[in-house]
Design a protein around this motif. Structure first.
Motif, PDB file in Angstrom:
ATOM      1  N   LEU A 170       0.823  -1.204   0.000  1.00 17.17           N
ATOM      2  CA  LEU A 170       0.000   0.000   0.000  1.00 17.17           C
ATOM      3  C   LEU A 170       0.861   1.260   0.000  1.00 17.17           C
ATOM      4  CD1 LEU A 170      -2.767  -1.045   2.565  1.00 17.17           C
ATOM      5  CD2 LEU A 170      -2.769  -1.311   0.075  1.00 17.17           C
ATOM      6  N   ALA A 171       1.973   1.234   0.718  1.00 13.61           N
ATOM      7  CA  ALA A 171       2.870   2.390   0.753  1.00 13.61           C
ATOM      8  C   ALA A 171       3.467   2.652  -0.621  1.00 13.61           C
ATOM      9  CB  ALA A 171       3.978   2.157   1.780  1.00 13.61           C
ATOM     10  N   ARG A 172       3.789   1.603  -1.343  1.00 18.83           N
ATOM     11  CA  ARG A 172       4.354   1.765  -2.680  1.00 18.83           C
ATOM     12  C   ARG A 172       3.312   2.333  -3.652  1.00 18.83           C
ATOM     13  NH1 ARG A 172       7.692  -3.952  -3.431  1.00 18.83           N
ATOM     14  NH2 ARG A 172       9.294  -3.518  -1.848  1.00 18.83           N
ATOM     15  N   ILE A 173       2.086   1.870  -3.529  1.00 20.47           N
ATOM     16  CA  ILE A 173       1.018   2.383  -4.394  1.00 20.47           C
ATOM     17  C   ILE A 173       0.812   3.875  -4.137  1.00 20.47           C
ATOM     18  CG2 ILE A 173      -1.448   2.269  -4.913  1.00 20.47           C
ATOM     19  CD1 ILE A 173      -1.304  -0.736  -4.176  1.00 20.47           C
ATOM     20  N   ALA A 174       0.727   4.244  -2.868  1.00 19.38           N
ATOM     21  CA  ALA A 174       0.510   5.647  -2.509  1.00 19.38           C
ATOM     22  C   ALA A 174       1.653   6.524  -3.014  1.00 19.38           C
ATOM     23  CB  ALA A 174       0.364   5.781  -0.993  1.00 19.38           C
ATOM     24  N   GLU A 175       2.885   6.044  -2.912  1.00 21.10           N
ATOM     25  CA  GLU A 175       4.036   6.818  -3.368  1.00 21.10           C
ATOM     26  C   GLU A 175       4.000   6.998  -4.887  1.00 21.10           C
ATOM     27  OE1 GLU A 175       7.323   9.036  -3.751  1.00 21.10           O
ATOM     28  OE2 GLU A 175       6.199   8.574  -1.918  1.00 21.10           O
ATOM     29  N   ALA A 176       3.621   5.940  -5.616  1.00 17.27           N
ATOM     30  CA  ALA A 176       3.526   6.040  -7.078  1.00 17.27           C
ATOM     31  C   ALA A 176       2.478   7.063  -7.485  1.00 17.27           C
ATOM     32  CB  ALA A 176       3.201   4.672  -7.676  1.00 17.27           C
ATOM     33  N   GLN A 177       1.382   7.101  -6.746  1.00 18.00           N
ATOM     34  CA  GLN A 177       0.334   8.070  -7.057  1.00 18.00           C
ATOM     35  C   GLN A 177       0.769   9.494  -6.714  1.00 18.00           C
ATOM     36  OE1 GLN A 177      -2.853   6.303  -4.780  1.00 18.00           O
ATOM     37  NE2 GLN A 177      -3.724   5.314  -6.590  1.00 18.00           N
ATOM     38  N   ARG A 178       1.490   9.658  -5.626  1.00 21.95           N
ATOM     39  CA  ARG A 178       1.956  10.997  -5.237  1.00 21.95           C
ATOM     40  C   ARG A 178       2.998  11.540  -6.212  1.00 21.95           C
ATOM     41  NH1 ARG A 178       1.726   8.932   0.149  1.00 21.95           N
ATOM     42  NH2 ARG A 178       3.913   8.295  -0.021  1.00 21.95           N
ATOM     43  N   SER A 179       3.937  10.681  -6.598  1.00 23.45           N
ATOM     44  CA  SER A 179       5.039  11.131  -7.442  1.00 23.45           C
ATOM     45  C   SER A 179       4.612  11.354  -8.884  1.00 23.45           C
ATOM     46  CB  SER A 179       6.187  10.116  -7.400  1.00 23.45           C
ATOM     47  OG  SER A 179       5.785   8.893  -7.995  1.00 23.45           O
ATOM     48  N   GLY A 180       3.660  10.538  -9.351  1.00 20.87           N
ATOM     49  CA  GLY A 180       3.206  10.650 -10.732  1.00 20.87           C
ATOM     50  C   GLY A 180       4.227  10.168 -11.741  1.00 20.87           C
ATOM     51  N   THR A 181       5.360   9.638 -11.276  1.00 23.26           N
ATOM     52  CA  THR A 181       6.407   9.227 -12.207  1.00 23.26           C
ATOM     53  C   THR A 181       6.077   7.930 -12.928  1.00 23.26           C
ATOM     54  OG1 THR A 181       7.544   8.071 -10.400  1.00 23.26           O
ATOM     55  CG2 THR A 181       8.205  10.342 -10.842  1.00 23.26           C
ATOM     56  N   ALA A 182       5.163   7.166 -12.387  1.00 23.31           N
ATOM     57  CA  ALA A 182       4.823   5.881 -13.002  1.00 23.31           C
ATOM     58  C   ALA A 182       3.383   5.865 -13.472  1.00 23.31           C
ATOM     59  CB  ALA A 182       5.057   4.739 -12.016  1.00 23.31           C
ATOM     60  N   VAL A 183       2.870   7.037 -13.834  1.00 28.13           N
ATOM     61  CA  VAL A 183       1.471   7.133 -14.238  1.00 28.13           C
ATOM     62  C   VAL A 183       1.372   7.425 -15.716  1.00 28.13           C
ATOM     63  CG1 VAL A 183      -0.659   8.462 -13.986  1.00 28.13           C
ATOM     64  CG2 VAL A 183       0.702   7.901 -11.982  1.00 28.13           C
ATOM     65  N   GLU A 184       0.521   6.718 -16.374  1.00 28.48           N
ATOM     66  CA  GLU A 184       0.179   7.015 -17.758  1.00 28.48           C
ATOM     67  C   GLU A 184      -1.229   6.531 -17.992  1.00 28.48           C
ATOM     68  OE1 GLU A 184       1.726   3.275 -20.372  1.00 28.48           O
ATOM     69  OE2 GLU A 184       3.257   4.668 -19.677  1.00 28.48           O
ATOM     70  N   THR A 185      -1.883   7.072 -18.996  1.00 29.48           N
ATOM     71  CA  THR A 185      -3.253   6.677 -19.266  1.00 29.48           C
ATOM     72  C   THR A 185      -3.243   5.542 -20.280  1.00 29.48           C
ATOM     73  OG1 THR A 185      -4.009   8.928 -18.916  1.00 29.48           O
ATOM     74  CG2 THR A 185      -5.519   7.436 -20.061  1.00 29.48           C
ATOM     75  N   PRO A 186      -3.602   4.310 -19.861  1.00 28.80           N
ATOM     76  CA  PRO A 186      -3.609   3.173 -20.790  1.00 28.80           C
ATOM     77  C   PRO A 186      -4.786   3.243 -21.733  1.00 28.80           C
ATOM     78  CG  PRO A 186      -4.444   2.498 -18.656  1.00 28.80           C
ATOM     79  CD  PRO A 186      -3.995   3.925 -18.513  1.00 28.80           C
ATOM     80  N   GLU A 187      -4.664   2.482 -22.820  1.00 27.78           N
ATOM     81  CA  GLU A 187      -5.788   2.403 -23.747  1.00 27.78           C
ATOM     82  C   GLU A 187      -6.934   1.634 -23.106  1.00 27.78           C
ATOM     83  OE1 GLU A 187      -5.988   3.792 -26.735  1.00 27.78           O
ATOM     84  OE2 GLU A 187      -4.055   4.717 -26.343  1.00 27.78           O
ATOM     85  N   PRO A 188      -8.197   1.932 -23.509  1.00 26.74           N
ATOM     86  CA  PRO A 188      -9.344   1.205 -22.947  1.00 26.74           C
ATOM     87  C   PRO A 188      -9.209  -0.291 -23.218  1.00 26.74           C
ATOM     88  CG  PRO A 188     -10.066   3.153 -24.141  1.00 26.74           C
ATOM     89  CD  PRO A 188      -8.603   2.995 -24.443  1.00 26.74           C
ATOM     90  N   ARG A 189      -9.571  -1.064 -22.231  1.00 28.85           N
ATOM     91  CA  ARG A 189      -9.499  -2.526 -22.375  1.00 28.85           C
ATOM     92  C   ARG A 189     -10.721  -3.033 -23.125  1.00 28.85           C
ATOM     93  NH1 ARG A 189      -5.814  -4.930 -19.061  1.00 28.85           N
ATOM     94  NH2 ARG A 189      -6.974  -6.855 -18.985  1.00 28.85           N
TER      95      ARG A 189
END
Length: 256
Positions: free
Chosen positions: A237-256
């Motif tokens: 959970l801590a890793r997920i929260a950090e990824a969301q805060r940093s935004g460095t690992a965020v991208e918008t995927p194509e619709p499934r």
């Protein structure tokens, strides 16, 4: 069902078709605090882009997190992996619960298998990223279904089964958290458990929401109630929260 890269023990984990699906030694810990929503640090999931498959893999637990583990997988789930040839559960509310736990409708999904040291029973994990308020809706679906889902019949890889569902207590985790246990009487094959013709398959399910990501953990055993190790859940959970805060690992995927 989950990806074809699962280890053989993963087939045992899902052999009855119940779900779509760390004291550091993998022995598990017993939840003691009442189950309740967690903090609201990620209060606006609709404003966050969903995490991509690559992002989910980057925050997934690995063998380094569980010293001595024979192996931990982290595989992308494709639309084909989600399809099932089994009929739905006999109870509609239970089926909706299973669908939500299985991350149906998520934009990106990564499934994990945890092979614990000294145990033949694997643990499971699913990280799912949703657009807009999809994660909140999935969590609400599980919580709502549990008000009416208590018993259901279904068909899995080993044939027909009857399952019982009970909610369990859980410490406060993430933005929302809930735990339930699914138990199923199982006729044992000859020689597997000498002198015991029927055992009980017991699977703990823990679902936690962090912003627009859900983390689903399962722990399986026979004739014994195991719990997914809380230290590992908190680390995830801590890793997920950090990824969301940093935004460095965020991208918008194509619709499934």
């Amino acid at each position: 069902m989950r990806g074809s890269k699962w280890l053989l023990i993963g087939a045992v984990l899902t052999g009855w078709g119940l779900t779509a699906c760390a004291g550091g030694d993998g022995s598990g810990g017993t939840p003691a605090a009442p189950n309740s929503p967690g903090s609201t640090a990620s209060a606006s999931p609709a404003r966050q882009p969903p995490l991509s498959v690559a992002a989910l893999k980057s925050v997934a637990l690995t063998g380094d997190d569980v010293p001595g583990s024979p192996g931990i997988s982290a595989d992308e789930r494709t639309p084909a992996d989600t399809q099932s040839t089994f009929p739905p559960a006999s109870d509609v509310s239970c089926q909706k619960m299973l669908d939500a736990l299985g991350a149906h409708g998520a934009s990106a999904v990564v499934d994990q298998i945890f092979n614990w040291k000294g145990s033949i029973w694997a643990g499971g994990g699913t990280l799912a990223s949703y657009r807009d308020t999809g994660a909140e809706q999935a969590f609400t679906q599980v919580r709502t279904s549990l008000t009416t889902c208590s018993d259901f019949k279904g068909v899995g890889y080993t044939g027909k089964f009857t399952a019982h569902v009970e909610r369990e207590r859980l410490p406060r985790l993430g933005d929302e958290s809930i735990a339930l246990r699914i138990t199923t009487p199982v006729a044992q094959p000859a020689g597997l458990r000498s002198g015991k013709r029927v055992s009980v398959r017991s699977e703990e399910n823990v679902l936690v929401r962090v912003g627009n990501v859900t983390a689903h953990f399962t722990m399986l055993n026979m004739d014994h109630d195991d719990h997914f190790p809380l230290p590992l859940i908190r680390k995830e959970l801590a890793r997920i929260a950090e990824a969301q805060r940093s935004g460095t690992a965020v991208e918008t995927p194509e619709p499934r």
